[in-house]
Scaffold this active site. Structure first.
Site, mmCIF file in Angstrom:
data_model
loop_
_atom_site.group_PDB
_atom_site.id
_atom_site.type_symbol
_atom_site.label_atom_id
_atom_site.label_comp_id
_atom_site.label_asym_id
_atom_site.label_seq_id
_atom_site.Cartn_x
_atom_site.Cartn_y
_atom_site.Cartn_z
ATOM 1 N N ARG A 195 0.874 21.740 -6.366
ATOM 2 C CA ARG A 195 0.713 20.644 -7.564
ATOM 3 C C ARG A 195 0.060 21.734 -8.503
ATOM 4 O O ARG A 195 0.544 21.312 -9.821
ATOM 5 C CB ARG A 195 -0.145 19.747 -7.098
ATOM 6 C CG ARG A 195 0.403 18.725 -6.012
ATOM 7 C CD ARG A 195 -0.453 17.713 -5.691
ATOM 8 N NE ARG A 195 -0.812 16.529 -6.667
ATOM 9 C CZ ARG A 195 -1.304 15.686 -6.781
ATOM 10 N NH1 ARG A 195 -1.794 15.315 -5.677
ATOM 11 N NH2 ARG A 195 -1.553 14.727 -7.744
ATOM 12 N N HIS A 220 -10.617 10.415 -11.777
ATOM 13 C CA HIS A 220 -10.202 10.880 -10.533
ATOM 14 C C HIS A 220 -10.501 12.363 -10.358
ATOM 15 O O HIS A 220 -9.899 12.764 -9.221
ATOM 16 C CB HIS A 220 -8.653 10.503 -10.315
ATOM 17 C CG HIS A 220 -8.689 9.011 -10.132
ATOM 18 N ND1 HIS A 220 -7.602 8.296 -10.371
ATOM 19 C CD2 HIS A 220 -9.537 8.178 -9.715
ATOM 20 C CE1 HIS A 220 -7.543 6.995 -10.172
ATOM 21 N NE2 HIS A 220 -8.770 6.822 -9.818
#
Length: 304
Positions: free
Chosen positions: A100, A153
């Site tokens: 990612r 987050h």
């Protein structure tokens, strides 16, 4: 990441986690899509809060690893983004996050990110402010130029040491030598099975503890300090935008409805109606990169 535990936001909110809102509530007026009216609100606003979600990043080609086809190898995000998964197989989880991180190196902020950053820079010269409250962990808002950002987050490009607790920015590529060339998303790819001592380690003197991504995983609560900052920003905002978010991830799904409950205009920008749409004054349907720039462009009343 979905937050499964109730935070004090849930305890203080006039809403509750179990509340179900649909777009077909007959007693509520349908939100307006009148851009000219929204622009009047925009021109008057002194402190604008912009809440962003995965829909903004998706327009930059960022994979979500959710829904049909949203797999890394044979897993979706909720399979790997948990404390339990990291405890069982830190090598596999780090492969996933390494992939990612590397993907994000070739992704660019889109028109929505850039419109938000330009708006913040412009309004700051007028004594007005913009805060970005994002659920995204990709740092595209940073790269677009936004300055006042609350990442509820966490970030792909921060790590946290499991031993000493140090949180640190980390943009290394690869993050450690053992992960170079690893993390291929192909379902046929073999797991690297990297020894734990070769995974990312803390560089703090005398520590050398195992690092984990500094992101909120499924089953974890949000950082209390971040939530406090979010609450303060939302209490003083006089205009709120909800951009590219599904309004189903808690506690973030309560932020904008709580603002709306105190009479502050809220505008939703999304490709579809969400469970919270009928709580808002405005709803603009379409890609964020198309709908947002004209909404945040310089108003004729602006002097600078």
């Amino acid at each position: 990441m979905i937050v499964c535990k109730v935070t004090r936001w849930a305890l203080t909110s006039p809403l509750c986690v179990g509340l179900k809102i649909t777009c077909r509530v007959p007693e509520m007026a349908r939100p307006s899509s009148n851009l000219a009216e929204f622009r009047k609100e925009f021109a008057k606003a002194k402190h604008i809060a912009i809440i962003t979600g995965a829909g903004v990043s998706a327009e930059s080609g960022v994979p979500t690893f959710r829904g049909p086809g949203g797999y890394w190898r044979t897993w979706q995000a909720q399979d790997l983004a948990t404390p339990g998964a990291f405890s069982r197989d830190p090598s596999l989880v780090w492969e996933f996050y390494h992939y990612r991180r590397e993907v994000m190196r070739v992704k660019q902020p889109n028109a929505a990110h850039l419109a938000i950053a330009e708006c913040e820079a412009r309004l700051s010269q007028q004594g007005r402010s913009v805060v970005v409250i994002t659920q995204n962990i990709d740092e595209l808002h940073h790269r677009a130029g936004s300055k006042h950002i609350l990442e509820i987050h966490g970030s792909l490009f921060k790590t946290r040491c499991l031993s000493c607790g140090e949180v640190k920015e980390n943009h290394k590529s690869p993050i450690c030598p053992a992960l170079e060339g690893k993390g291929a998303p192909d379902p046929e790819a073999k797991d690297a099975r990297i020894p734990v001592n070769d995974l990312p380690r803390c560089e703090r003197r005398g520590c050398h503890g195992l690092l984990r991504p500094h992101v909120v995983w499924f089953g974890e609560t949000l950082d209390a300090d971040i939530l406090t900052s979010v609450e303060q920003e939302l209490e003083k905002c006089d205009l709120c935008l909800v951009v590219g978010t599904s309004s189903i991830v808690y506690p973030a799904a309560m932020f904008a409805p709580q603002v709306a409950a105190r009479g502050v205009p809220v505008a939703e920008f999304n490709t579809e109606c969400t469970p919270a749409t009928m709580r808002f004054v405005y709803h603009f349907e379409g890609p964020c990169g198309i709908m947002l720039p004209p909404a945040l462009a310089r108003h004729e009343s602006e002097s600078i």
